[in-house]
Each structure stands twice: as C-alpha cells, then as structure tokens.
Write an enzyme that holds these catalytic residues in place. Structure first.
Site, PDB file in Angstrom:
ATOM      1  N   CYS A 121       5.505  -0.833  -7.233  1.00 41.24           N
ATOM      2  CA  CYS A 121       6.165  -0.135  -8.336  1.00 41.24           C
ATOM      3  C   CYS A 121       5.125   0.057  -9.437  1.00 41.24           C
ATOM      4  O   CYS A 121       4.391  -0.867  -9.766  1.00 41.24           O
ATOM      5  CB  CYS A 121       7.324  -0.982  -8.836  1.00 41.24           C
ATOM      6  SG  CYS A 121       7.998  -0.366 -10.388  1.00 41.24           S
ATOM      7  N   GLU A 156      -6.840   5.040  -3.407  1.00 40.59           N
ATOM      8  CA  GLU A 156      -6.012   6.205  -3.065  1.00 40.59           C
ATOM      9  C   GLU A 156      -4.602   6.124  -3.652  1.00 40.59           C
ATOM     10  O   GLU A 156      -3.613   6.079  -2.909  1.00 40.59           O
ATOM     11  CB  GLU A 156      -5.972   6.389  -1.549  1.00 40.59           C
ATOM     12  CG  GLU A 156      -7.325   6.725  -0.978  1.00 40.59           C
ATOM     13  CD  GLU A 156      -7.289   7.198   0.472  1.00 40.59           C
ATOM     14  OE1 GLU A 156      -6.337   6.858   1.195  1.00 40.59           O
ATOM     15  OE2 GLU A 156      -8.228   7.903   0.887  1.00 40.59           O
ATOM     16  N   CYS A 161       7.919   5.510  -7.045  1.00 35.59           N
ATOM     17  CA  CYS A 161       8.900   4.435  -6.949  1.00 35.59           C
ATOM     18  C   CYS A 161      10.166   4.875  -7.669  1.00 35.59           C
ATOM     19  O   CYS A 161      10.101   5.467  -8.736  1.00 35.59           O
ATOM     20  CB  CYS A 161       8.330   3.169  -7.575  1.00 35.59           C
ATOM     21  SG  CYS A 161       9.527   1.816  -7.602  1.00 35.59           S
ATOM     22  N   CYS A 163      12.858   2.748  -8.401  1.00 35.36           N
ATOM     23  CA  CYS A 163      13.657   1.588  -8.839  1.00 35.36           C
ATOM     24  C   CYS A 163      14.249   1.855 -10.216  1.00 35.36           C
ATOM     25  O   CYS A 163      13.910   2.842 -10.879  1.00 35.36           O
ATOM     26  CB  CYS A 163      12.792   0.333  -8.852  1.00 35.36           C
ATOM     27  SG  CYS A 163      11.660   0.246 -10.251  1.00 35.36           S
ATOM     28  N   CYS A 166      11.735   2.345 -12.967  1.00 33.15           N
ATOM     29  CA  CYS A 166      11.083   3.664 -12.952  1.00 33.15           C
ATOM     30  C   CYS A 166      12.054   4.743 -13.439  1.00 33.15           C
ATOM     31  O   CYS A 166      11.652   5.671 -14.132  1.00 33.15           O
ATOM     32  CB  CYS A 166      10.546   3.977 -11.555  1.00 33.15           C
ATOM     33  SG  CYS A 166       9.094   2.973 -11.152  1.00 33.15           S
ATOM     34  N   GLU A 315     -15.590   7.972   0.476  1.00 33.14           N
ATOM     35  CA  GLU A 315     -15.354   7.597   1.872  1.00 33.14           C
ATOM     36  C   GLU A 315     -15.585   8.802   2.769  1.00 33.14           C
ATOM     37  O   GLU A 315     -15.223   9.932   2.415  1.00 33.14           O
ATOM     38  CB  GLU A 315     -13.896   7.167   2.095  1.00 33.14           C
ATOM     39  CG  GLU A 315     -13.508   5.854   1.498  1.00 33.14           C
ATOM     40  CD  GLU A 315     -12.052   5.501   1.812  1.00 33.14           C
ATOM     41  OE1 GLU A 315     -11.501   6.005   2.817  1.00 33.14           O
ATOM     42  OE2 GLU A 315     -11.455   4.744   1.046  1.00 33.14           O
ATOM     43  N   TRP A 323      -6.731   7.862  12.778  1.00 35.24           N
ATOM     44  CA  TRP A 323      -5.386   8.309  12.407  1.00 35.24           C
ATOM     45  C   TRP A 323      -5.164   9.795  12.680  1.00 35.24           C
ATOM     46  O   TRP A 323      -4.040  10.274  12.598  1.00 35.24           O
ATOM     47  CB  TRP A 323      -5.087   7.974  10.941  1.00 35.24           C
ATOM     48  CG  TRP A 323      -6.160   8.396   9.982  1.00 35.24           C
ATOM     49  CD1 TRP A 323      -7.157   7.593   9.491  1.00 35.24           C
ATOM     50  CD2 TRP A 323      -6.385   9.695   9.422  1.00 35.24           C
ATOM     51  NE1 TRP A 323      -7.989   8.320   8.657  1.00 35.24           N
ATOM     52  CE2 TRP A 323      -7.537   9.609   8.589  1.00 35.24           C
ATOM     53  CE3 TRP A 323      -5.741  10.927   9.532  1.00 35.24           C
ATOM     54  CZ2 TRP A 323      -8.039  10.705   7.887  1.00 35.24           C
ATOM     55  CZ3 TRP A 323      -6.243  12.018   8.824  1.00 35.24           C
ATOM     56  CH2 TRP A 323      -7.380  11.889   8.013  1.00 35.24           C
ATOM     57  N   GLU A 363      -6.832  -0.807  11.786  1.00 40.80           N
ATOM     58  CA  GLU A 363      -8.014   0.054  11.707  1.00 40.80           C
ATOM     59  C   GLU A 363      -9.175  -0.418  12.587  1.00 40.80           C
ATOM     60  O   GLU A 363     -10.318  -0.012  12.388  1.00 40.80           O
ATOM     61  CB  GLU A 363      -8.445   0.207  10.248  1.00 40.80           C
ATOM     62  CG  GLU A 363      -7.482   1.140   9.506  1.00 40.80           C
ATOM     63  CD  GLU A 363      -7.827   1.403   8.056  1.00 40.80           C
ATOM     64  OE1 GLU A 363      -8.367   0.493   7.405  1.00 40.80           O
ATOM     65  OE2 GLU A 363      -7.540   2.528   7.587  1.00 40.80           O
ATOM     66  N   LYS A 364      -8.853  -1.259  13.576  1.00 37.41           N
ATOM     67  CA  LYS A 364      -9.949  -1.833  14.375  1.00 37.41           C
ATOM     68  C   LYS A 364     -10.717  -0.784  15.176  1.00 37.41           C
ATOM     69  O   LYS A 364     -11.860  -1.009  15.544  1.00 37.41           O
ATOM     70  CB  LYS A 364      -9.446  -2.955  15.287  1.00 37.41           C
ATOM     71  CG  LYS A 364      -8.389  -2.567  16.292  1.00 37.41           C
ATOM     72  CD  LYS A 364      -7.918  -3.807  17.056  1.00 37.41           C
ATOM     73  CE  LYS A 364      -6.747  -3.500  17.971  1.00 37.41           C
ATOM     74  NZ  LYS A 364      -5.528  -3.045  17.260  1.00 37.41           N
ATOM     75  N   HIS A 366     -11.152   2.389  13.967  1.00 35.82           N
ATOM     76  CA  HIS A 366     -11.646   3.437  13.065  1.00 35.82           C
ATOM     77  C   HIS A 366     -13.174   3.350  13.041  1.00 35.82           C
ATOM     78  O   HIS A 366     -13.744   2.262  13.029  1.00 35.82           O
ATOM     79  CB  HIS A 366     -11.080   3.202  11.661  1.00 35.82           C
ATOM     80  CG  HIS A 366     -11.326   4.350  10.708  1.00 35.82           C
ATOM     81  ND1 HIS A 366     -12.581   4.647  10.233  1.00 35.82           N
ATOM     82  CD2 HIS A 366     -10.486   5.251  10.170  1.00 35.82           C
ATOM     83  CE1 HIS A 366     -12.488   5.701   9.432  1.00 35.82           C
ATOM     84  NE2 HIS A 366     -11.224   6.093   9.375  1.00 35.82           N
TER      85      HIS A 366
HETATM   86  C1  GLA Z   1      -8.333   5.921   3.529  1.00 36.36           C
HETATM   87  C2  GLA Z   1      -8.404   4.536   2.909  1.00 36.36           C
HETATM   88  C3  GLA Z   1      -9.280   3.584   3.671  1.00 36.36           C
HETATM   89  C4  GLA Z   1      -9.107   3.740   5.152  1.00 36.36           C
HETATM   90  C5  GLA Z   1      -9.374   5.181   5.521  1.00 36.36           C
HETATM   91  C6  GLA Z   1      -9.305   5.455   7.007  1.00 36.36           C
HETATM   92  O1  GLA Z   1      -9.218   6.815   3.026  1.00 36.36           O
HETATM   93  O2  GLA Z   1      -8.816   4.584   1.569  1.00 36.36           O
HETATM   94  O3  GLA Z   1      -8.960   2.280   3.262  1.00 36.36           O
HETATM   95  O4  GLA Z   1      -7.812   3.384   5.514  1.00 36.36           O
HETATM   96  O5  GLA Z   1      -8.415   5.988   4.905  1.00 36.36           O
HETATM   97  O6  GLA Z   1      -9.692   6.766   7.290  1.00 36.36           O
HETATM   98 ZN    ZN Z   2       9.613   1.155  -9.769  1.00 34.86          ZN
END
Ligand code: GLA
Ligand code: ZN
Length: 683
Positions: A121, A156, A161, A163, A166, A315, A323, A363-364, A366
C-alpha cells in the site's frame, strides 16, 4: 553542453548489474569467484540490496549489515563501485504479519496475502515509517563509503492500492483539486449522466472492476492520483537520503511506456532517469528493424524525460529473459549492438539483470552474466566482457547528448484518455504504436528526435508532431499556435483536439482549440474493420502522386483556411480532403486525417526533412535496417552506425576521415558494416 558523468567518483561508462550476494551467504568461495569474474567481465559498478530487506532487518528493529559491509568494502578495495537500492520493492514476512495494513488491496477490493513483490500500500503510514527507517539506517551506515555512488529507490514502481486509507487519500486529493466544491467535481466528471451526481465526498470510490468504470473524469483523476501518491511514497523514501547524502544522485528504474504511471511527473523528483529494457530481439513476426525502432523510441523517451540528460540503462539481459513467451537467445553480435544502441541514444551505462543466476525460485532461468555452470567460459560471459571492453573506449562520450530539431508528443494523460474512451475504432486504438510509426519517419532517415509530453517547452524545435492528440490540457493549443506563428511546422492526425483534461468534449467543432491553427473542421470519423481499407491519392509532387492505403480510422474534414494535399479515393467521402496544410503566421500546420499501415509516414517525413532542411547525422542514404544516431558536446561529435539486419550493409560516410573508436582505425568513403554490427566514429 556536457552534463558530466552520473557520479563524479567514476568518470567512466558504467557497466554492471543487479548483484545478490546475500543469496549466496552459505556458499563458501562464491563471493571470491564473483570478484574474480567481475574483473574478467570488465564491470565497474554493482547494484546491491534491491530485494534484501529480510536479510538486512531479519526482525523488526534488528539490523544486520554484515554481508553488505563486506561487499561494499570489497568493492571499494578492488576499485569498484556500488549503487545501493532501498529495499521497499519486497518486504519481509514479519512486516506483513504484524502490520497487515501494508498489504495491497486490489481493484475488486480483495486484499492480497503476503508474498511476491511490488505489492504494498502506498498510503499506509506504517509502511512509510518502516521504509524510511531502513533507508535512514542504510544512509547513515554508508554515507561516507567510498564505493557508494548513487541510490536506486525501490524497484519498478507500479500498481495501485484500493484500501480504505488509499480511498481516503484519493478523496482528499480530489477535495484539493476541486477546491472542496463537489459541484465543480460533478461538472468536471459529467455526473448527471446515468444519475451519477455525488452529494457527499464519501460516496466517491476509486474505479473498480466490480464498481464504477464509466465515469471518465473519475478514472483519469484516479490515474493522476496513483502517480502522485507513488511519487509521494517515493519522496518519503528519499527524504533521509537527501538529508544524509545530499551529493548522491537518486534514481528509480522505469519500464518504458508502462501505462500506469506518468513518468514525466515522476522524473521531476529524480536526479537521473534509469530504465529497464527487454526488447524481444529476433522475434520472427515483429522483425529486427521494428524491434530496433521501438527500442530506439524508448531510449529517446528516457533521454528526453530529463531534457536530454544522459540516462542509465539500469537493467537489460545479457542473454534471455524467462518471462517472455519464448525465451530466444540473442544471436552473436546482438548483445554488443543492443547495449551500444542505448549509449547511442544517450545512456551512460549498460547494466544487467542479473549478475549471477539464482539457484532457486522464479528467476533461476533468467539470463545472467554468470550461469549455473559458474565459470567464465560461456558465450554470454564473453559477450558481456566484450561490451565491457568496448565501453572502456567510450569515456569521451560521457555527458554528451543531442539537441534534436524534431519533437514528437507522447503524453501519458492523453494515452489514458484514449484508452478510456468508447467509440471510433475500439479494436485498434494503438496510440503508442501510432506515435512510434510517426517516429519511424525520422529514425529511418537518421534525424534525431526528442519525445516530449504536452507540458514541455516547444521553442527549441523546428518540427512538432502530435499523433492522435485527442486530449488538450492546459495551454498546449495556445503554445502550438505560437510555435507555428513563429515559423514552426506542426503535424497533427485524426482524433485530435476532442476533449479537455477531464475528458469533456470540446463544443463547437473538432479539432477544438486546434481548429484555428490547422484550418480544418472535422465533422465525422469513420472506422474500418480489419479486412477493409480505403485509399488516399496524394497530390504533392514530392510524394510522386502516390496512393496509400487507409486503415482503422479516418476523419471527414472540411477545409477552412487549409489547402488539400490528398483526397480519399472511394466510399461516400471519395474526393474529400485526407491530408491538408495550413499556412499560419510564419509556419505551417499539417493534418493527416487517416491512418496508414504502410510507408506513408516515412515518405511524408522524408519530404518534410528535405523541405525544411533538417539535418540528418550524415548525408548518407541509409540502407533498410541501418540506424544512425549522434551524441555531441562543444568538443566532440560521435556518430553511431548500427546495422540491425543479419546481412552486411554498406554506406558512404563522406570524404572526411573519421576515427572509428571501437576498431581504432580511420575511415572515410564507402564502408561496410556486418550483420548486427556497430561502428562508432569520432568527428
Ligand atoms: C524486472 C525487475 C527485475 C527482474 C527483471 C527480469 O525488470 O526489475 O528484478 O525481475 O524484471 O527481467
Ligand atoms: Zn492502500
């Protein structure tokens, strides 16, 4: 001008990534290996602590920084640096257990259980207190640490939220906006429709999947509130950092054109913009060139968010994500090309998610610099160290930027308005896609572009393109008029000038306040089914009297002061204007009344570029799929030539010798550039 490096401590291109040594505390020797491999990968900055809250504060109020101390000291000892993240993106279980207030409530008003990440939240006072507390501990502990160069707030930011806290905060936000006057709100939201008049502030609820979704003023204000509340949360996190480390830059990582947050507003609170880029390279149906184009647009947006100041590629994946629906490997050459494409558009960093693949959890698989095999003898590791070595040659580029003559408006609130609206072509609204299509007209010719929203200054540009500017906020129409009067060229399209900031339609004829400058009146908009099309015949010589296909949407317009440059070929509006130009003061304003899915934009802007003598980076004719970008300051100009196709291409770079800084040779005249190749010249 030169903006200088992101941190004065390290006047180098930054190369590194998200590093999670806390996942490997029980694995002896792994940290030694990490540091050995960092040298081999030519990385210089690691981002640590992003999701480390439960190891840093295992119990409420008991902090344990031992692993982080060791890593920070070791980075410093080995001449490397750290970006320290605040850990609010994922919280420890004890926190949710003791303070369920921090759990997020969904739009359907169900409350989340503990788990996952990015789901707190934003209003709960206890979460704000706890995040500020751990941030204060971090800042106090590391404020004078030689390794620390910047802060990375949370991760990110996203979501909303619903609730009670909010909802209350939203109502207070509305009271402020509407001067405590429900009548003002009722008018702005047009609540007399469907008997929606509010008589008490407490009747107002955030939009919901099982509640209100049809009051567009409400949905727009809610989205604005979510952005403001996220900023407020973020600034609360930043407070101790600003106090204790006033000289350190602060960023948070953005996600391209993520719909939920208005990044123009968020960027104002940051010192440097950073973003996470995961293009689907080699996607068979999208095609290389389109992926390169979209990515170029996103990099330009991120550079523009702070008026041209270099950004951070926070990143990217060294190989694959896990994903995307298909995790396709980057083909040889693509990692270097994609990394340096970011630099070409204004990044001063290439960073990865992630340094080492985790052993377990989601994420193993990724992509990472170090794979489960654990050593450096991999294709991906070699690709990464190749990027590191290349970046070491690019120090002179740091802090340089570009001052484009062209700006394209991409406006979050306009997008929200278009997404909400019902009508026209609901199945093919395509606002971002349309903006990128217009952008492609310049990208393909090597003409630099800024991406702006409708609040930025226009005066430094020669050309302003505003695809589908459905909503007109503030004084944008007046500023566009002034821009054209002073000699600027303005390009608008179908679906322009229809509503004000509350999504109330302009009365008296579309394109509303833009009618004067465009010199047309739009009476109706026709929408076409996917299998249907019309055509336009263009009468300007520069476009060779060509015919273009019309798809999805087209406006029926009347000429007022404008002149017709093209007409529809068929249907009951055959012969009516489809493209117009209006002389206005010293400038001109074009109205493109139709959507086209072929090369109209490329050819139309090609014609404008010539007519207005806009400066491409090089006078060269660019082969399909080859992109040219430039960065400069008062001392140097750097030219990036990138081949996003699989095949070798050649082009003429002119008769003057230029230094090819990656290959350390001088070149002029006709050069060839291999598939997925990149050349960087210093002029
Ligand atoms: C996002 C997140 C990361 C990771 C990547 C995977 O950008 O910030 O922590 O999960 O995706 O692509
Ligand atoms: Zn909230």
């Amino acid at each position: 001008m030169n903006y200088g490096p992101i941190s004065r401590k390290i006047p180098k291109m930054i190369h590194g990534g998200d590093y999670n040594p806390d996942q490997w505390i029980h694995y002896e020797g792994i940290w030694d290996e990490d540091f050995r491999l960092m040298d081999l990968a030519h990385v210089n900055v690691m981002t640590i602590g992003i999701f480390s809250w439960s190891s840093l504060e295992p119990e409420e109020g008991r902090f344990d920084f031992s692993w982080m101390d060791q890593i920070m000291d070791r980075l410093a000892a080995e001449g490397k640096y750290a970006i320290l993240a605040t850990p609010s993106g994922a919280r420890p279980a004890w926190l949710s257990q003791k303070y369920p207030q921090v759990l997020r409530t969904n739009a359907d008003r169900t409350k989340n259980l503990h788990g996952e990440r990015h789901n707190h939240c934003f209003t709960a006072p206890i979460y704000r207190e706890k995040t500020q507390h751990i941030n204060t501990e971090l800042a106090n502990r590391y404020k004078d640490h030689p390794a620390l160069i910047a802060w990375h707030i949370s991760n990110e930011f996203s979501g909303e939220c619903h609730c009670d806290l909010c909802q209350d905060a939203f109502r207070n936000w509305l009271k402020k906006k509407y001067n405590n006057d429900l009548e003002q709100l009722n008018h702005a939201w047009w609540t007399s429709f469907w008997s929606h008049i509010y008589t008490d502030w407490d009747q107002i609820q955030a939009p919901s999947t099982n509640g209100e979704r049809s009051v567009h003023g409400l949905t727009l204000d809610w989205k604005r509130f979510v952005t403001d509340q996220t900023i407020d949360f973020m600034e609360n996190e930043m407070k101790p950092l600003r106090e204790l480390t006033p000289e350190l830059p602060i960023t948070t990582n953005f996600m391209g054109i993520f719909e939920g947050l208005n990044y123009w507003k968020m960027a104002r609170s940051l010192d440097v913009v950073s973003w996470d880029s995961y293009p689907m390279w080699h996607h068979a149906s999208t095609g290389h060139v389109n992926i390169a184009l979209e990515t170029a647009f996103l990099h330009d947006l991120n550079r523009s968010l702070k008026g041209g100041k270099p950004f951070m590629l926070m990143e990217s994946t060294p190989s694959v994500t896990n994903w995307q629906s298909v995790s396709k490997l980057k083909r040889p050459g693509m990692h270097l090309l994609a990394s340096l494409q970011a630099i070409a558009h204004g990044s001063d960093t290439v960073q990865y998610f992630q340094w080492r693949k985790s052993r377990g959890s989601v994420e193993k698989f990724h992509g990472a610099v170090i794979d489960h095999c654990g050593h450096e003898d991999t294709r991906v590791f070699k690709d990464v160290s190749e990027v590191g070595k290349a970046l070491e040659k690019l120090d002179d580029i740091i802090g340089t930027s570009v001052k484009p003559e062209v700006a394209i408006i991409y406006d979050w609130e306009n997008r929200w308005g278009i997404e909400d609206t019902r009508g026209f072509n609901n199945a093919a609204k395509k606002y971002p896609e349309t903006v990128i299509k217009h952008y492609s007209g310049f990208w393909k010719k090597g003409v630099a572009v800024d991406i702006i929203d409708m609040e930025q200054s226009l005066s430094q540009y020669k050309v302003l393109v505003a695809p589908m500017l459905y909503m007109l906020r503030g004084d944008i129409a007046k500023r566009i008029e002034a821009f054209v009067k002073d000699g600027g060229t303005f390009v608008a399209t179908y679906l322009s000038g229809m509503v004000n900031e509350n999504d109330l339609c302009f009365l008296g004829g579309f394109p509303g306040p833009l009618r004067n400058v465009l010199g047309v009146w739009t009476e109706e908009t026709d929408s076409l089914h996917p299998e249907e099309f019309n055509e336009v015949n263009v009468h300007i010589e520069a476009l060779n009297g060509k015919t273009y296909k019309v798809v999805d949407m087209c406006d029926m317009i009347h000429l007022e002061t404008a002149r017709s440059l093209a007409t529809y070929a068929s249907d009951f509006y055959a012969g009516q204007p489809a493209l117009t130009v209006n002389k206005f003061g010293e400038g001109q304003a074009y109205y493109i009344a139709f959507r086209n899915n072929q090369d109209f934009e490329e050819e139309f802007y090609g014609h404008l570029i010539q007519e207005l003598q806009l400066k491409p980076v090089l006078e060269a004719r660019l082969p399909e799929g080859v992109s040219i970008q430039t960065r400069y300051d008062e001392n140097n100009t750097f030219i990036f030539i990138m081949n996003f196709t699989e095949k070798t291409q050649s082009l003429d770079i002119g008769s003057v010798d230029m230094e090819n800084i990656l290959e350390n040779i001088s070149e002029h005249g006709k050069i060839s550039i291999e598939g997925y190749g990149i050349k960087i010249y210093k002029k």
